[in-house]
Design a protein around this motif. Structure first.
Motif, short mmCIF file in Angstrom:
data_model
loop_
_atom_site.label_atom_id
_atom_site.label_comp_id
_atom_site.label_asym_id
_atom_site.label_seq_id
_atom_site.Cartn_x
_atom_site.Cartn_y
_atom_site.Cartn_z
N GLY A 133 16.97 20.55 19.33
CA GLY A 133 15.54 20.83 19.23
C GLY A 133 15.11 21.40 17.89
N THR A 134 16.03 21.55 16.92
CA THR A 134 15.64 22.09 15.62
C THR A 134 16.07 21.16 14.49
OG1 THR A 134 17.68 23.37 15.53
CG2 THR A 134 15.72 24.51 16.35
N PRO A 135 15.50 19.96 14.42
CA PRO A 135 15.86 19.07 13.31
C PRO A 135 15.12 19.45 12.03
CG PRO A 135 14.22 18.03 14.68
CD PRO A 135 14.57 19.34 15.35
N ASN A 136 15.62 18.98 10.91
CA ASN A 136 14.91 19.12 9.64
C ASN A 136 13.87 18.02 9.58
OD1 ASN A 136 16.50 21.23 8.69
ND2 ASN A 136 18.04 19.84 7.91
N MET A 137 12.64 18.37 9.28
CA MET A 137 11.55 17.40 9.18
C MET A 137 11.02 17.42 7.75
SD MET A 137 11.28 16.24 12.29
CE MET A 137 9.72 15.44 12.37
N ARG A 138 10.80 16.25 7.19
CA ARG A 138 10.24 16.12 5.84
C ARG A 138 9.14 15.07 5.84
NH1 ARG A 138 14.34 18.07 2.09
NH2 ARG A 138 15.13 19.85 3.22
N ASP A 139 8.14 15.25 4.99
CA ASP A 139 7.05 14.28 4.81
C ASP A 139 7.10 13.77 3.38
OD1 ASP A 139 6.26 14.96 7.36
OD2 ASP A 139 4.67 16.31 6.70
N TYR A 140 6.93 12.46 3.24
CA TYR A 140 6.93 11.84 1.91
C TYR A 140 5.77 10.86 1.80
CZ TYR A 140 11.73 13.51 1.69
OH TYR A 140 12.84 14.30 1.70
N ASN A 141 5.16 10.83 0.62
CA ASN A 141 4.19 9.79 0.27
C ASN A 141 4.91 8.86 -0.70
OD1 ASN A 141 2.01 10.84 1.76
ND2 ASN A 141 1.61 12.32 0.14
N GLU A 151 4.96 6.55 10.43
CA GLU A 151 4.60 5.85 9.19
C GLU A 151 3.12 5.50 9.27
OE1 GLU A 151 5.26 1.24 8.30
OE2 GLU A 151 7.08 2.41 8.41
N MET A 152 2.36 5.82 8.22
CA MET A 152 0.94 5.48 8.18
C MET A 152 0.51 5.35 6.73
SD MET A 152 -0.59 9.17 9.26
CE MET A 152 0.79 9.70 10.23
N GLU A 153 -0.70 4.88 6.51
CA GLU A 153 -1.20 4.78 5.14
C GLU A 153 -1.42 6.16 4.56
OE1 GLU A 153 -4.41 2.17 4.24
OE2 GLU A 153 -3.84 0.78 5.83
N CYS A 154 -1.28 6.28 3.26
CA CYS A 154 -1.53 7.55 2.58
C CYS A 154 -2.99 7.95 2.70
CB CYS A 154 -1.19 7.43 1.09
SG CYS A 154 0.55 7.28 0.76
N PRO A 155 -3.27 9.24 2.66
CA PRO A 155 -4.66 9.67 2.61
C PRO A 155 -5.33 9.12 1.33
CG PRO A 155 -3.22 11.52 3.09
CD PRO A 155 -2.36 10.35 2.75
N THR A 166 0.85 -1.19 0.00
CA THR A 166 0.00 0.00 0.00
C THR A 166 0.88 1.24 0.00
OG1 THR A 166 -0.08 0.11 2.41
CG2 THR A 166 -1.83 -1.13 1.33
N CYS A 167 0.30 2.36 -0.37
CA CYS A 167 0.99 3.64 -0.31
C CYS A 167 1.15 4.03 1.16
CB CYS A 167 0.16 4.69 -1.05
SG CYS A 167 0.82 6.36 -0.95
N ILE A 168 2.31 4.57 1.53
CA ILE A 168 2.52 5.00 2.91
C ILE A 168 2.98 6.45 2.96
CG2 ILE A 168 3.04 2.72 3.85
CD1 ILE A 168 6.01 3.44 3.70
N ALA A 169 2.59 7.13 4.04
CA ALA A 169 3.05 8.49 4.33
C ALA A 169 4.09 8.38 5.44
CB ALA A 169 1.89 9.36 4.76
N VAL A 170 5.29 8.89 5.18
CA VAL A 170 6.41 8.74 6.11
C VAL A 170 6.91 10.12 6.51
CG1 VAL A 170 8.75 7.85 6.35
CG2 VAL A 170 7.11 6.59 5.00
#
Length: 102
Positions: A64-72, A94-98, A48-52
């Motif tokens: 306290g200032t990390p770089n954060m990124r979201d990927y599908n 990690e979760m399923e994509c919308p 399945t598609c995942i959102a990470v």
């Protein structure tokens, strides 16, 4: 001394009644790997598609200032990460994509 005895009894009871802790599998689908060139890649191992969400911390960076990124990431695919140089990358969620993206 009485408080110490009560604390000891309560801690022993707590240890005997507590269940074994079960590890939560955080990264069931996403796997973070390095290729021969040193680049980091996220691999989707599920069907399945995942959102990470990925966090990157660099040496010398303010705490306290990390770089954060979201990927599908589509099923069975790979996503190269843009981070270069020294630092630590980790998958934070990690979760399923919308449904609109699937």
């Amino acid at each position: 001394m009485a408080n110490l005895a009560k604390l000891l009894v309560l801690s022993v009871l707590g240890m005997t009644m507590a269940e074994d802790a079960a590890a939560i599998p955080l990264n069931k689908c996403a796997q973070l790997v390095r290729d021969q060139g040193g680049r980091e890649i996220i691999i989707n191992r599920c069907r399945t598609c995942i959102a990470v969400k990925v966090e990157r911390r660099r040496p010398g960076q303010n705490i306290g200032t990390p770089n954060m990124r979201d990927y599908n990431i589509a099923k069975g695919s790979r996503q190269p990460l843009p981070f270069r140089g020294p630092g630590i990358t980790r998958i934070t969620s990690e979760m399923e994509c919308p449904k609109a993206i699937r």
